[in-house]
Design a protein around this motif. Structure first.
Motif, PDB file in Angstrom:
ATOM      1  N   ALA A   1       9.849   4.117   0.504  1.00 53.53           N
ATOM      2  CA  ALA A   1      10.891   3.665   0.717  1.00 53.53           C
ATOM      3  C   ALA A   1      12.077   2.562  -0.118  1.00 53.53           C
ATOM      4  O   ALA A   1      11.316   0.965   0.106  1.00 53.53           O
ATOM      5  N   ALA A   2      11.217   3.301  -1.373  1.00 49.83           N
ATOM      6  CA  ALA A   2      11.731   1.486  -2.750  1.00 49.83           C
ATOM      7  C   ALA A   2      13.034   1.247  -2.731  1.00 49.83           C
ATOM      8  O   ALA A   2      13.165   0.525  -3.487  1.00 49.83           O
ATOM      9  N   ALA A   3      14.062   1.978  -2.205  1.00 52.95           N
ATOM     10  CA  ALA A   3      15.558   0.961  -2.710  1.00 52.95           C
ATOM     11  C   ALA A   3      15.596  -0.077  -1.401  1.00 52.95           C
ATOM     12  O   ALA A   3      16.654  -0.373  -1.502  1.00 52.95           O
ATOM     13  N   GLY A   4      14.878   0.281  -0.895  1.00 48.15           N
ATOM     14  CA  GLY A   4      15.077  -0.791   0.721  1.00 48.15           C
ATOM     15  C   GLY A   4      15.684  -2.104  -0.006  1.00 48.15           C
ATOM     16  O   GLY A   4      14.962  -2.407  -0.686  1.00 48.15           O
ATOM     17  N   GLY A   5      15.740  -3.306   1.412  1.00 50.66           N
ATOM     18  CA  GLY A   5      15.668  -4.480   1.023  1.00 50.66           C
ATOM     19  C   GLY A   5      14.254  -5.041   0.279  1.00 50.66           C
ATOM     20  O   GLY A   5      13.954  -5.454  -0.508  1.00 50.66           O
TER      21      GLY A   5
ATOM     22  N   LEU B   1      14.442  -0.680 -12.052  1.00 50.72           N
ATOM     23  CA  LEU B   1      13.463  -1.829 -11.243  1.00 50.72           C
ATOM     24  C   LEU B   1      12.420  -1.950 -11.585  1.00 50.72           C
ATOM     25  O   LEU B   1      11.036  -2.420 -11.433  1.00 50.72           O
ATOM     26  N   GLY B   2      11.869  -0.504 -12.524  1.00 49.58           N
ATOM     27  CA  GLY B   2      10.631  -0.394 -12.804  1.00 49.58           C
ATOM     28  C   GLY B   2       9.321   0.723 -11.787  1.00 49.58           C
ATOM     29  O   GLY B   2       8.155   0.283 -12.547  1.00 49.58           O
ATOM     30  N   ALA B   3      10.007   1.903 -11.324  1.00 48.32           N
ATOM     31  CA  ALA B   3       9.621   2.525 -11.052  1.00 48.32           C
ATOM     32  C   ALA B   3       9.527   3.297 -10.884  1.00 48.32           C
ATOM     33  O   ALA B   3      11.087   3.973 -11.716  1.00 48.32           O
TER      34      ALA B   3
ATOM     35  N   VAL C   1       9.064  -3.033  -5.847  1.00 49.60           N
ATOM     36  CA  VAL C   1       8.539  -2.506  -7.228  1.00 49.60           C
ATOM     37  C   VAL C   1       8.431  -3.229  -8.119  1.00 49.60           C
ATOM     38  O   VAL C   1       7.967  -3.199  -8.558  1.00 49.60           O
ATOM     39  N   GLN C   2       9.420  -4.684  -8.063  1.00 44.76           N
ATOM     40  CA  GLN C   2       9.666  -5.672  -8.948  1.00 44.76           C
ATOM     41  C   GLN C   2       8.587  -6.156  -8.950  1.00 44.76           C
ATOM     42  O   GLN C   2       7.812  -6.935 -10.285  1.00 44.76           O
TER      43      GLN C   2
END
Length: 306
Positions: free
Chosen positions: A154-158, A189-191, A164-165
């Motif tokens: 769930a890398a795009a959530g809050g 974000l770097g992923a 990720v960063q």
């Protein structure tokens, strides 16, 4: 002062705008003029009563744990801050009562750090809880280094966007699960993005061997991480306490001024950015919590406070 309160557990319709007394400024407390708060899933889960056995609620409750604001009055035992200082805080206390959805917030000094100079108020208020969750999971629980390849579920959530960063700032290679419309965002974000769902282990395994995994969604994420050969001790979850039983780490974020200051440094160095998906005025807190409960937000939801 104006604040959002709920007087009993229930749905978002329980939230109302009320006139309440200003909070007391204890010796170790800092009174803030709040400029923004952020909405986290824990806010509406507490309102629904889902965490009643974990944290005691004293009604009426002012919800919210994230805040950004200006110091109005430091307590008599607080030399760290002075009137006019701009700060952020993850203001979790031992009971749920006087939260951050309010014009003024009494924050224990142990919950605060200075506001990042390069963030606006809503961005700043969106950093503490989610950013600390990611930081404490990666730095303290998983001890991620530059030799790791980290899988963030769930890398795009809050929390995921921060994870990720932070992992990237530690030098790790990062793979992040997300729906296809969010792949470009996760990549920015770097992923390296992968689509979640059946066949995830094969898709991730085709990119690189994973040495650490962070579960932010629950469900099959822990078992999928094990399927990838990640050692149990290198799996952390904020969603599944059962991870402890296999030797992993369950992470429930705690206030820590040193960790919060480290996040501020990453933000000011340009290594961590804050994505605010939507901002609501304070009086529309119920709509903001409804949006959070939908579970499809990219980044954070914030409240602006006059």
């Amino acid at each position: 002062m104006k604040a959002i309160v709920y007087r009993q557990y229930g749905g978002p319709e329980q939230l109302e705008t009320a006139d309440v007394a200003e909070p007391t400024v204890g010796p170790d407390v800092v009174l803030l003029q709040a400029r923004a708060a952020s909405v986290n899933p824990v806010d509406w889960k507490l309102r629904e009563g889902y965490l009643d056995g974990l944290i005691e609620a004293w009604f009426p409750v002012i919800p919210g744990w994230d805040v950004a604001g200006v110091v109005e009055q430091p307590g008599i035992a607080v030399p760290e801050f002075a009137p006019g200082d701009e700060v952020i805080g993850y203001v979790r206390q031992d009971i749920v009562r006087n939260g951050t959805y309010a014009q003024k917030v009494a924050a224990p000094v142990r919950t605060l750090a200075r506001k990042p100079r390069n963030l606006d108020w809503t961005q700043a208020a969106s950093l503490p809880l989610a950013g600390l969750t990611a930081y404490q999971a990666l730095v303290h629980a998983l001890r991620v280094t530059g030799s790791d390849t980290v899988l963030v579920h769930a890398a795009a959530g809050g929390v995921g966007s921060f994870a990720v960063q932070v992992a990237h700032s530690l030098g790790a290679r990062v793979i992040g699960t997300a729906s296809e419309p969010n792949h470009d965002y996760v990549r920015s974000l770097g992923a390296e993005p992968v689509t979640y769902g059946p066949g995830l282990a094969e898709r991730v395994g085709g990119i690189a061997p994973v040495t650490a995994a962070l579960d932010l969604v629950g469900g099959d994420a822990v078992s999928q991480s094990r399927e990838l050969g990640v050692p149990a001790r290198r799996i952390a979850s904020v969603a599944d306490p059962a991870v402890n039983r296999i030797g992993g780490s369950y992470v429930f974020v705690r206030p820590d001024p040193s960790d919060l200051a480290a996040l501020v440094d990453l933000v000011e160095a340009g290594k961590v950015t804050v994505e605010v998906a939507e901002t609501f005025p304070l009086e529309r807190a119920a709509d903001a919590q409804r949006r959070s409960a939908e579970g499809h937000t990219r980044g954070k939801i914030a409240l602006s406070i006059d």
